[in-house]
Scaffold this motif. Structure first.
Motif, PDB file in Angstrom:
ATOM      1  N   ARG A   1       0.824  -1.209   0.000  1.00 52.43           N
ATOM      2  CA  ARG A   1       0.000   0.000   0.000  1.00 52.43           C
ATOM      3  C   ARG A   1       0.861   1.263   0.000  1.00 52.43           C
ATOM      4  N   GLY A   2       2.072   1.176  -0.524  1.00 47.23           N
ATOM      5  CA  GLY A   2       2.956   2.333  -0.582  1.00 47.23           C
ATOM      6  C   GLY A   2       3.715   2.521   0.713  1.00 47.23           C
ATOM      7  N   ASP A   3       3.089   3.181   1.691  1.00 49.05           N
ATOM      8  CA  ASP A   3       3.756   3.392   2.982  1.00 49.05           C
ATOM      9  C   ASP A   3       3.453   2.275   3.961  1.00 49.05           C
ATOM     10  N   SER A   4       2.700   1.263   3.519  1.00 49.28           N
ATOM     11  CA  SER A   4       2.350   0.161   4.416  1.00 49.28           C
ATOM     12  C   SER A   4       2.331  -1.157   3.657  1.00 49.28           C
ATOM     13  N   VAL A   5       2.392  -2.235   4.422  1.00 51.02           N
ATOM     14  CA  VAL A   5       2.328  -3.586   3.880  1.00 51.02           C
ATOM     15  C   VAL A   5       1.246  -4.344   4.646  1.00 51.02           C
ATOM     16  N   VAL A   6       0.441  -5.088   3.912  1.00 47.80           N
ATOM     17  CA  VAL A   6      -0.617  -5.911   4.510  1.00 47.80           C
ATOM     18  C   VAL A   6      -0.270  -7.372   4.282  1.00 47.80           C
ATOM     19  N   GLU A   7      -0.350  -8.161   5.341  1.00 44.51           N
ATOM     20  CA  GLU A   7      -0.130  -9.604   5.238  1.00 44.51           C
ATOM     21  C   GLU A   7      -1.408 -10.316   5.662  1.00 44.51           C
ATOM     22  N   LEU A   8      -1.937 -11.152   4.777  1.00 39.07           N
ATOM     23  CA  LEU A   8      -3.041 -12.045   5.129  1.00 39.07           C
ATOM     24  C   LEU A   8      -2.451 -13.418   5.403  1.00 39.07           C
ATOM     25  N   ILE A   9      -2.699 -13.943   6.586  1.00 36.94           N
ATOM     26  CA  ILE A   9      -2.044 -15.170   7.031  1.00 36.94           C
ATOM     27  C   ILE A   9      -3.097 -16.238   7.283  1.00 36.94           C
ATOM     28  N   ASP A  10      -2.804 -17.428   6.843  1.00 33.47           N
ATOM     29  CA  ASP A  10      -3.718 -18.552   6.995  1.00 33.47           C
ATOM     30  C   ASP A  10      -4.128 -18.717   8.459  1.00 33.47           C
ATOM     31  N   ALA A  11      -5.416 -18.989   8.674  1.00 33.71           N
ATOM     32  CA  ALA A  11      -5.942 -19.104  10.033  1.00 33.71           C
ATOM     33  C   ALA A  11      -5.347 -20.274  10.799  1.00 33.71           C
ATOM     34  N   ASN A  12      -4.719 -21.224  10.111  1.00 35.58           N
ATOM     35  CA  ASN A  12      -4.096 -22.363  10.800  1.00 35.58           C
ATOM     36  C   ASN A  12      -2.774 -21.986  11.472  1.00 35.58           C
ATOM     37  N   VAL A  13      -2.222 -20.825  11.140  1.00 38.31           N
ATOM     38  CA  VAL A  13      -0.995 -20.370  11.790  1.00 38.31           C
ATOM     39  C   VAL A  13      -1.360 -19.842  13.176  1.00 38.31           C
ATOM     40  N   PRO A  14      -0.723 -20.327  14.247  1.00 32.83           N
ATOM     41  CA  PRO A  14      -1.071 -19.873  15.600  1.00 32.83           C
ATOM     42  C   PRO A  14      -0.851 -18.372  15.783  1.00 32.83           C
ATOM     43  N   VAL A  15      -1.873 -17.687  16.251  1.00 32.52           N
ATOM     44  CA  VAL A  15      -1.773 -16.248  16.474  1.00 32.52           C
ATOM     45  C   VAL A  15      -0.796 -15.948  17.614  1.00 32.52           C
ATOM     46  N   SER A  16      -0.711 -16.856  18.590  1.00 33.14           N
ATOM     47  CA  SER A  16       0.229 -16.638  19.697  1.00 33.14           C
ATOM     48  C   SER A  16       1.671 -16.563  19.185  1.00 33.14           C
ATOM     49  N   GLY A  17       2.003 -17.376  18.184  1.00 30.76           N
ATOM     50  CA  GLY A  17       3.343 -17.325  17.606  1.00 30.76           C
ATOM     51  C   GLY A  17       3.589 -16.024  16.870  1.00 30.76           C
ATOM     52  N   LEU A  18       2.571 -15.512  16.177  1.00 27.94           N
ATOM     53  CA  LEU A  18       2.697 -14.221  15.501  1.00 27.94           C
ATOM     54  C   LEU A  18       2.903 -13.099  16.513  1.00 27.94           C
ATOM     55  N   LEU A  19       2.157 -13.160  17.605  1.00 31.11           N
ATOM     56  CA  LEU A  19       2.301 -12.141  18.649  1.00 31.11           C
ATOM     57  C   LEU A  19       3.708 -12.134  19.239  1.00 31.11           C
ATOM     58  N   LYS A  20       4.212 -13.313  19.565  1.00 31.12           N
ATOM     59  CA  LYS A  20       5.556 -13.396  20.145  1.00 31.12           C
ATOM     60  C   LYS A  20       6.601 -12.845  19.185  1.00 31.12           C
ATOM     61  N   ALA A  21       6.444 -13.130  17.892  1.00 32.22           N
ATOM     62  CA  ALA A  21       7.390 -12.608  16.908  1.00 32.22           C
ATOM     63  C   ALA A  21       7.305 -11.083  16.827  1.00 32.22           C
ATOM     64  N   LEU A  22       6.102 -10.533  16.884  1.00 27.55           N
ATOM     65  CA  LEU A  22       5.935  -9.082  16.826  1.00 27.55           C
ATOM     66  C   LEU A  22       6.499  -8.393  18.067  1.00 27.55           C
ATOM     67  N   LEU A  23       6.417  -9.073  19.205  1.00 29.11           N
ATOM     68  CA  LEU A  23       6.887  -8.478  20.458  1.00 29.11           C
ATOM     69  C   LEU A  23       8.400  -8.605  20.643  1.00 29.11           C
ATOM     70  N   THR A  24       9.015  -9.563  19.990  1.00 30.57           N
ATOM     71  CA  THR A  24      10.442  -9.807  20.206  1.00 30.57           C
ATOM     72  C   THR A  24      11.271  -9.625  18.938  1.00 30.57           C
ATOM     73  N   GLU A  25      10.914 -10.342  17.873  1.00 24.17           N
ATOM     74  CA  GLU A  25      11.735 -10.323  16.667  1.00 24.17           C
ATOM     75  C   GLU A  25      11.650  -8.984  15.936  1.00 24.17           C
ATOM     76  N   THR A  26      10.459  -8.426  15.804  1.00 21.68           N
ATOM     77  CA  THR A  26      10.299  -7.171  15.071  1.00 21.68           C
ATOM     78  C   THR A  26      11.133  -6.036  15.676  1.00 21.68           C
ATOM     79  N   PRO A  27      11.072  -5.794  16.991  1.00 24.92           N
ATOM     80  CA  PRO A  27      11.927  -4.733  17.552  1.00 24.92           C
ATOM     81  C   PRO A  27      13.416  -4.992  17.336  1.00 24.92           C
ATOM     82  N   MET A  28      13.855  -6.245  17.410  1.00 23.61           N
ATOM     83  CA  MET A  28      15.273  -6.545  17.186  1.00 23.61           C
ATOM     84  C   MET A  28      15.681  -6.284  15.749  1.00 23.61           C
TER      85      MET A  28
END
Length: 264
Positions: free
Chosen positions: A55-82
């Motif tokens: 979207r130019g200044d943004s990116v949208v990711e649609l992720i399969d519902a079978n992927v655990p949301v808890s794992g996505l949250l942990k990655a956003l809280l730890t990996e993204t800042p690093m």
């Protein structure tokens, strides 16, 4: 139009993207792709389980519902800042990147013309909300995370490993469809030791003498009645077990008192 499918929605938006020139914008978009890819790799999301839209200044990711949301949250809280820190520390001020991030869930229809869905629209409303903008504008971190009420109620509040519900705070978001609730992540201050040490019961570890200090010397009656485990070698305390304690130059050991330099 295709039938809507249940998807996790992840949005990344670059702060003040429009104030950069074309060269800086192109560079920041490449950085954003790297951060998004690294975050999803840390959450073990395969290429076949995601769809990306730019979207130019943004990116949208649609992720399969079978992927655990808890794992996505942990990655956003730890990996993204690093990932952000590793990239920004090498950049000049004009090319450093700060991100607003939203994690939501809902039904999205995808066809050759694009993506459609009220839940997707709502995720974008959260991304553009003033509480999220203000949190990034006034905060010291390079990113700020907001989750939808659906994600909070379904995942965050249950405290899955690596996710601390007490660090998410409810905010009211004004949207075109009316007021809505979301949850903003604000990490707890690291220096909470003093508050943790209050209101402890007597005999807790907090009431023990600090390392390197000596307890108040015992009375003669204490010495005669002492029965503690441990050993005392060449003026130093070693292998203390149970309640073995050093008082001044006296160690209360298995059979009585041994003064500095004397064998028991």
């Amino acid at each position: 139009m295709t039938d809507p499918l249940n998807r996790t929605i992840m949005l990344f938006d670059i702060e003040q993207f429009g104030t950069r020139d074309d060269v800086e914008q192109a560079f920041l978009r490449r950085m954003l792709y790297d951060v998004a890819d690294g975050t999803l790799a840390a959450a073990h999301v395969s290429e076949t389980a995601r769809l990306r839209a730019d979207r130019g200044d943004s990116v949208v990711e649609l992720i399969d519902a079978n992927v655990p949301v808890s794992g996505l949250l942990k990655a956003l809280l730890t990996e993204t800042p690093m990932l952000l820190h590793a990239k920004n520390r090498l950049m000049a001020g004009s090319t450093r990147m700060r991100l607003r991030i939203v994690l939501a869930a809902g039904y999205v229809a995808v066809d050759e013309k694009g993506w459609i869905g009220g839940d997707l629209n709502h995720a974008f409303r959260l991304l553009d909300a003033e509480p999220l903008r203000e949190a990034l504008r006034t905060g010291a971190d390079s990113s700020v995370l907001c989750v939808s009420d659906t994600v909070y109620q379904g995942v965050v509040r249950h405290g899955h490993h690596g996710v601390r519900p007490e660090e998410f705070h409810k905010v009211s978001v004004q949207t075109k469809e009316g007021p809505s609730s979301a949850w903003l992540h604000r990490p707890m201050p690291r220096d909470t030791q003093s508050s943790d040490m209050t209101n402890r019961p007597e005999g807790d570890a907090a009431s023990a003498p600090a390392a390197g200090t000596r307890a108040t010397p015992p009375s003669p009656a204490d010495l005669s009645n002492a029965s503690f485990g441990g050993s005392y070698v060449a003026g130093d305390q070693h292998g203390v077990s149970g309640n073995g304690t050093v008082y001044g130059d006296v160690h209360l050991g298995g059979g009585g008192a041994a003064r500095r330099g004397e064998r028991e």
